[in-house]
Design an enzyme around this catalytic site. Structure first.
Site, PDB file in Angstrom:
ATOM      1  CG  ASP A   1       0.006 -11.806  35.310  1.00 20.88           C
ATOM      2  OD1 ASP A   1      -0.548 -10.998  36.115  1.00 20.88           O
ATOM      3  OD2 ASP A   1      -0.587 -12.638  34.699  1.00 20.88           O
TER       4      ASP A   1
ATOM      5  NE  ARG B   1      -3.270 -10.629  35.127  1.00 23.08           N
ATOM      6  CZ  ARG B   1      -3.503 -11.119  33.919  1.00 23.08           C
ATOM      7  NH1 ARG B   1      -4.485 -10.636  33.461  1.00 23.08           N
ATOM      8  NH2 ARG B   1      -2.598 -11.436  33.093  1.00 23.08           N
TER       9      ARG B   1
END
Length: 189
Positions: free
Chosen positions: A123, A125
């Site tokens: 991930d 983000r």
């Protein structure tokens, strides 16, 4: 966070109800959306929805993203709140790399392993723009509509008074994806 460009607010009628919409352009040039109801409650329901073109617009069954977005819109239209449409496609690896990850998944890699094969973390983000948008609207506490513990942890300056699960039934195309999110990424499924 550097200067954030903001649009005016406009009305967005949808099949779920009428919302207001405002765009925010971050210092990297990504444009995020706040989709919100009139008269936000003191502690509104907020969904930080990460962009998923394949799920949100094309109806992909490989994920649960589009169904999560639509369920969030339906709930928020009834109860009041906000969806922050977080423009970080493919957990922030971009559409091209997401399609490459899909191709690896077609060969048997799970969603995390596919990202690793492409040289990315599971991930990628970040959530600075989310906090900026919440502060812009004066939201100091909220009810977070999520299954992702990373989203809970990312909102350091906001009081989360409740986590509301967003459970979507699995299908034969996303069972493994959801299991990987639960087992390897800690999603609360």
């Amino acid at each position: 966070m550097k200067a954030v460009e903001q649009s005016q607010t406009a009305i967005l009628p949808t099949k779920y109800g009428t919302f207001n919409i405002q765009a925010f352009k971050d210092d990297l040039g990504k444009e995020h959306l706040a989709i919100f109801t009139d008269n936000l409650p003191e502690a509104p329901i907020v969904r930080v929805h990460s962009e998923c073109l394949t799920g949100d617009a094309l109806g992909s069954l490989k994920c649960d993203c589009g169904e999560q977005l639509h369920a969030a819109m339906e709930l928020i239209a009834k109860e009041g709140g906000m969806i922050i449409y977080h423009r970080q496609e493919g957990r922030n690896i971009g559409l091209l790399n997401k399609v490459n990850a899909y191709a690896l998944q077609d060969k048997g890699f799970d969603t995390v392993a596919a990202n690793h094969q492409l040289g990315f973390q599971a991930d990628e983000r970040t959530y600075e723009i989310v906090e900026f948008i919440l502060e812009h609207f004066g939201i100091k506490k909220l009810r977070l509509l999520t299954n992702n513990p990373k989203k809970i942890e990312s909102l350091k300056n906001i009081e989360i008074i409740e986590r509301i699960p967003l459970q979507i039934a699995s299908n034969p195309h996303n069972e493994g994806y959801l299991q990987t999110k639960k087992e390897q990424m800690g999603h609360l499924l």
